[in-house]
Write a protein that holds these residues in place. Structure first.
Motif, PDB file in Angstrom:
ATOM      1  N   GLU A 171      -7.776  -2.566  14.211  1.00 38.66           N
ATOM      2  CA  GLU A 171      -6.906  -1.532  13.667  1.00 38.66           C
ATOM      3  C   GLU A 171      -5.931  -2.179  12.704  1.00 38.66           C
ATOM      4  N   LEU A 172      -5.733  -1.572  11.530  1.00 39.61           N
ATOM      5  CA  LEU A 172      -4.761  -2.091  10.580  1.00 39.61           C
ATOM      6  C   LEU A 172      -3.351  -1.722  11.028  1.00 39.61           C
ATOM      7  N   THR A 173      -2.433  -2.672  10.904  1.00 37.44           N
ATOM      8  CA  THR A 173      -1.041  -2.431  11.249  1.00 37.44           C
ATOM      9  C   THR A 173      -0.197  -2.441   9.968  1.00 37.44           C
ATOM     10  N   VAL A 174       1.057  -2.052  10.121  1.00 35.39           N
ATOM     11  CA  VAL A 174       1.978  -2.088   8.979  1.00 35.39           C
ATOM     12  C   VAL A 174       2.092  -3.511   8.455  1.00 35.39           C
ATOM     13  N   GLU A 184       4.834  -0.786  18.234  1.00 35.80           N
ATOM     14  CA  GLU A 184       4.610  -2.200  17.945  1.00 35.80           C
ATOM     15  C   GLU A 184       3.440  -2.795  18.728  1.00 35.80           C
ATOM     16  N   LEU A 185       2.930  -2.089  19.725  1.00 42.88           N
ATOM     17  CA  LEU A 185       1.909  -2.667  20.593  1.00 42.88           C
ATOM     18  C   LEU A 185       0.618  -3.040  19.873  1.00 42.88           C
ATOM     19  N   PRO A 186       0.124  -2.231  18.895  1.00 40.67           N
ATOM     20  CA  PRO A 186      -1.076  -2.684  18.173  1.00 40.67           C
ATOM     21  C   PRO A 186      -0.888  -4.033  17.488  1.00 40.67           C
ATOM     22  N   ARG A 187       0.280  -4.253  16.900  1.00 45.24           N
ATOM     23  CA  ARG A 187       0.549  -5.541  16.253  1.00 45.24           C
ATOM     24  C   ARG A 187       0.669  -6.658  17.296  1.00 45.24           C
ATOM     25  N   VAL A 188       1.257  -6.361  18.451  1.00 42.68           N
ATOM     26  CA  VAL A 188       1.344  -7.353  19.521  1.00 42.68           C
ATOM     27  C   VAL A 188      -0.056  -7.797  19.935  1.00 42.68           C
ATOM     28  N   SER A 189      -0.946  -6.822  20.150  1.00 42.61           N
ATOM     29  CA  SER A 189      -2.324  -7.158  20.495  1.00 42.61           C
ATOM     30  C   SER A 189      -2.954  -8.018  19.412  1.00 42.61           C
ATOM     31  N   GLN A 190      -2.752  -7.640  18.168  1.00 41.36           N
ATOM     32  CA  GLN A 190      -3.351  -8.382  17.059  1.00 41.36           C
ATOM     33  C   GLN A 190      -2.856  -9.821  17.028  1.00 41.36           C
ATOM     34  N   LEU A 191      -1.583 -10.045  17.318  1.00 37.25           N
ATOM     35  CA  LEU A 191      -1.058 -11.411  17.348  1.00 37.25           C
ATOM     36  C   LEU A 191      -1.776 -12.260  18.387  1.00 37.25           C
ATOM     37  N   THR A 192      -2.040 -11.687  19.564  1.00 39.98           N
ATOM     38  CA  THR A 192      -2.735 -12.478  20.586  1.00 39.98           C
ATOM     39  C   THR A 192      -4.172 -12.759  20.181  1.00 39.98           C
ATOM     40  N   LEU A 193      -4.775 -11.859  19.406  1.00 36.98           N
ATOM     41  CA  LEU A 193      -6.176 -12.024  19.022  1.00 36.98           C
ATOM     42  C   LEU A 193      -6.347 -12.988  17.855  1.00 36.98           C
ATOM     43  N   THR A 200      -1.179 -20.089  25.622  1.00 40.73           N
ATOM     44  CA  THR A 200      -2.288 -19.988  26.573  1.00 40.73           C
ATOM     45  C   THR A 200      -3.531 -19.364  25.952  1.00 40.73           C
ATOM     46  N   THR A 201      -3.415 -18.899  24.715  1.00 46.31           N
ATOM     47  CA  THR A 201      -4.540 -18.290  23.989  1.00 46.31           C
ATOM     48  C   THR A 201      -5.209 -17.202  24.819  1.00 46.31           C
ATOM     49  N   ARG A 202      -4.413 -16.427  25.498  1.00 45.49           N
ATOM     50  CA  ARG A 202      -4.940 -15.277  26.225  1.00 45.49           C
ATOM     51  C   ARG A 202      -5.074 -14.122  25.231  1.00 45.49           C
ATOM     52  N   ARG A 203      -6.304 -13.714  24.961  1.00 45.92           N
ATOM     53  CA  ARG A 203      -6.566 -12.637  23.998  1.00 45.92           C
ATOM     54  C   ARG A 203      -6.440 -11.288  24.701  1.00 45.92           C
ATOM     55  N   LEU A 204      -5.614 -10.424  24.156  1.00 46.20           N
ATOM     56  CA  LEU A 204      -5.357  -9.135  24.791  1.00 46.20           C
ATOM     57  C   LEU A 204      -5.706  -7.992  23.850  1.00 46.20           C
TER      58      LEU A 204
END
Length: 609
Positions: free
Chosen positions: A407-410, A455-464, A472-476
């Motif tokens: 998903e594209l974020t701002v 902000e949660l979509p961008r948070v997920s994208q940061l982990t990915l 810890t490189t935990r992808r969420l």
């Protein structure tokens, strides 16, 4: 040496990193064969990232596994598949205790076909009967998606239903055929919108794949083996899933690097001049213009564009600014490197300038020699040779979805400007005698607070997508982030930053879990764009002070080493944590806490009350 020779000689089990390059040029049929061999390969878990994929659906799907094994291997990943029972998707997705759920897969594929609908219509049938069957099936899938989201942290992947000609041809009047076509497309449109109500669901649109000339089915296999999608279509579908797997493993490319002569335009700039190269008119000019338009479209969605060309810089700038037929302009690129140095050296320099790893690059060049050198010297770079007709450049660029995101974020849409600002910061740094003077004048501002729903979509994208500062490189995936954000025991803290050059946006996140009088930092992620500015120290200091003020007596932190996050191996010890006997585990007693750097203006929103 080709893949099959390397396999026969036993050279791949201990060198899985060689597999992507060896698979790069194999045809689909050869990929399936390679996938069967790769499934037998004895590879240690530390040699390749494992991606877990559960497969369920309506028809015979076992032929999908070899193609999928090879497709994920093309991206340096290793498939761990779980295949459900024949036609068992209704039972398997509705039962949280089924093998499909127990697999704990990052991706769960529910592969559907037209026979799943027509098996439930009467004979004889009319379009209205098909509409009723479609409505019922979509209602069931909607319920299954809800059950999945409640019981899995992974992603459920559905697909649109292709309509074979043998069904429309059974209607002898064209009005009924038109009615069937319309209601079928309406059902697929509803299916494609499932993601709007179900964040844990993605839908693969098979229609563009069929437009490539791939047959929907093999009539004999459809009847005798209940395989209602052709091997060719399953192989092409597997490629799309490979792209999703790459994203789930944090391996999406971030920067498209272009050669110029023969790639972006026709002719040789040094010989033809900026007004003599082919960029719009003429047979080949139209092809180069089409390619430039696609590159510009990709760049508008957060993909960084850069140039690495064997040319002189000033003529390149002139061509990009003074040729009125040029679609791409100088301002479309975050960096233009034009010189006569080896391109692999220039790519290393570009990576340093952008603070990215070279494995974030996809490199396009029309020279077989240059492509070979880059592939040899920088195996992490995705090399896209465009050595033939320029009309085929677009297909080569788009074939592997190197920049696909969920998903594209701002922040994505503003990324190019942010990196351009970052290069301005580098130039600003060069004007100071010390890093301390630079930081004092930079005016770093940090906002550290619980992440909002938006902000949660961008948070997920940061982990990915973040690899270097990712402890810890935990992808969420997004559903997992939402689950943590809604859990009272967890704290999802977003980091936003800015300075005299502008706002950086949401650049980091801390995942913390409270248990009694202790706090565990499950992960700390920070974008490479904002390294070395004291942001991580400021946020950690604020969190430790806040923890002490709210009755917490000890804070634990975890570090899991990967091939790319070695630069933060000492993060916790550097800031007062003591190593525990268990590797990668650290503890802070909240005695002496590191101070917020004096050059950082911190706004901390609290979190632990």
């Amino acid at each position: 040496m080709d893949f099959f020779t390397a396999y026969r000689e036993g050279q791949l089990a201990g060198a899985y990193h060689r597999v992507p390059a060896l698979l790069a040029d194999l045809a689909p049929a050869e990929l399936a064969r390679a996938g069967r061999l790769l499934a037998q390969l004895d590879v240690n878990d530390d040699e390749a990232t494992v991606i877990r994929v559960a497969i369920t659906g309506h028809g015979t799907l076992s032929p999908l596994v070899p193609s999928l094994t090879a497709e994920v291997a093309r991206h340096g990943l290793r498939l761990r598949p779980t295949v459900g029972d024949f036609g068992g998707y209704l039972t398997e997705l509705s039962d949280p205790d089924s093998a499909i759920y127990r697999a704990g897969a990052e991706l769960t594929l529910c592969v559907l076909d037209a026979e799943a609908i027509f098996a439930e219509v009467p004979v004889p049938w009319r379009p209205a009967d098909v509409r009723a069957a479609l409505d019922e099936k979509l209602s069931i899938l909607d319920k299954l998606a809800s059950i999945f989201e409640a019981n899995s942290k992974g992603t459920l992947v559905l697909n649109t239903l292709p309509l074979p000609h043998r069904f429309t041809a059974q209607l002898v009047d064209h009005r009924s055929r038109a009615e069937l076509g319309a209601l079928w497309r309406e059902a697929n449109a509803r299916l494609l919108r499932f993601g709007e109500q179900h964040p844990g669901v993605l839908v693969i649109d098979l229609e563009p794949l069929l437009a490539e000339g791939i047959p929907v089915e093999d009539p004999r296999l459809a009847v005798y083996a209940k395989m209602h999608l052709s091997a060719e279509l399953l192989a092409r579908y597997a490629r799309e899933i490979g792209h999703l797997a790459r994203g789930a493993a944090g391996r999406t490319k971030k920067c498209l690097v272009l050669d110029l002569d023969g790639t972006v335009w026709g002719g040789i700039l040094g010989e033809d001049g900026h007004d003599g190269i082919e960029v719009a008119e003429g047979h080949h000019g139209e092809a180069f213009r089409a390619f430039q338009r696609v590159v510009k479209q990709i760049g508008s969605q957060g993909v960084l564009l850069a140039v690495v060309s064997k040319n002189d810089l000033e003529p390149v700038r002139r061509a990009l600014t003074e040729n009125p037929a040029m679609t791409l302009g100088e301002n479309d690129f975050v960096r233009i490197i034009a010189n006569w140095q080896p391109k692999h050296d220039n790519l290393r320099q570009l990576a340093a300038d952008l603070n990215l790893g070279v494995d974030a690059f996809a490199f396009v060049d029309d020279s077989t020699l240059e492509c070979g050198l880059v592939r040899d010297q920088l195996p992490g770079v995705a090399v896209l040779p465009v050595t033939g007709d320029p009309a085929l450049h677009v297909g080569t660029l788009l074939a592997d979805g190197w920049f696909d995101v969920r998903e594209l974020t701002v922040e994505d849409r503003a990324r190019v400007d942010k990196y351009r600002e970052e290069l301005s910061r580098k130039d600003f740094l060069d004007s100071f005698d010390s890093i301390e003077q630079y930081l004092a004048e930079l005016g770093v501002r940090v906002r550290f607070a619980p992440a909002t729903e938006a902000e949660l979509p961008r948070v997920s994208q940061l982990t990915l997508r973040t690899n270097q500062f990712n402890l810890t490189t935990r992808r969420l995936q997004l559903p997992e982030v939402r689950e943590l954000a809604g859990d009272p025991a967890w704290h999802v803290l977003a980091i936003r930053s800015g300075d005299r050059f502008g706002e950086n946006g949401l650049v980091g996140v801390v995942f913390a879990r409270r248990g009694g009088n202790s706090l565990h930092l499950d992960n700390f992620v920070l974008s490479c764009r904002v390294f070395s500015r004291g942001i991580e120290r400021a946020c950690l200091s604020a969190l430790l002070h806040h923890a002490r003020e709210n009755g917490i007596t000890e804070v634990f932190g975890s570090y899991r080493p990967t091939a790319k996050n070695g630069k933060v191996a000492d993060f916790y010890p550097r800031y007062g944590f003591t190593a525990l006997p268990e590797p990668g585990e650290f503890r802070h007693d909240l005695g002496e806490i590191v101070a917020v750097p004096p050059h950082v203006e911190l706004d901390f929103g609290g979190a632990l009350q």
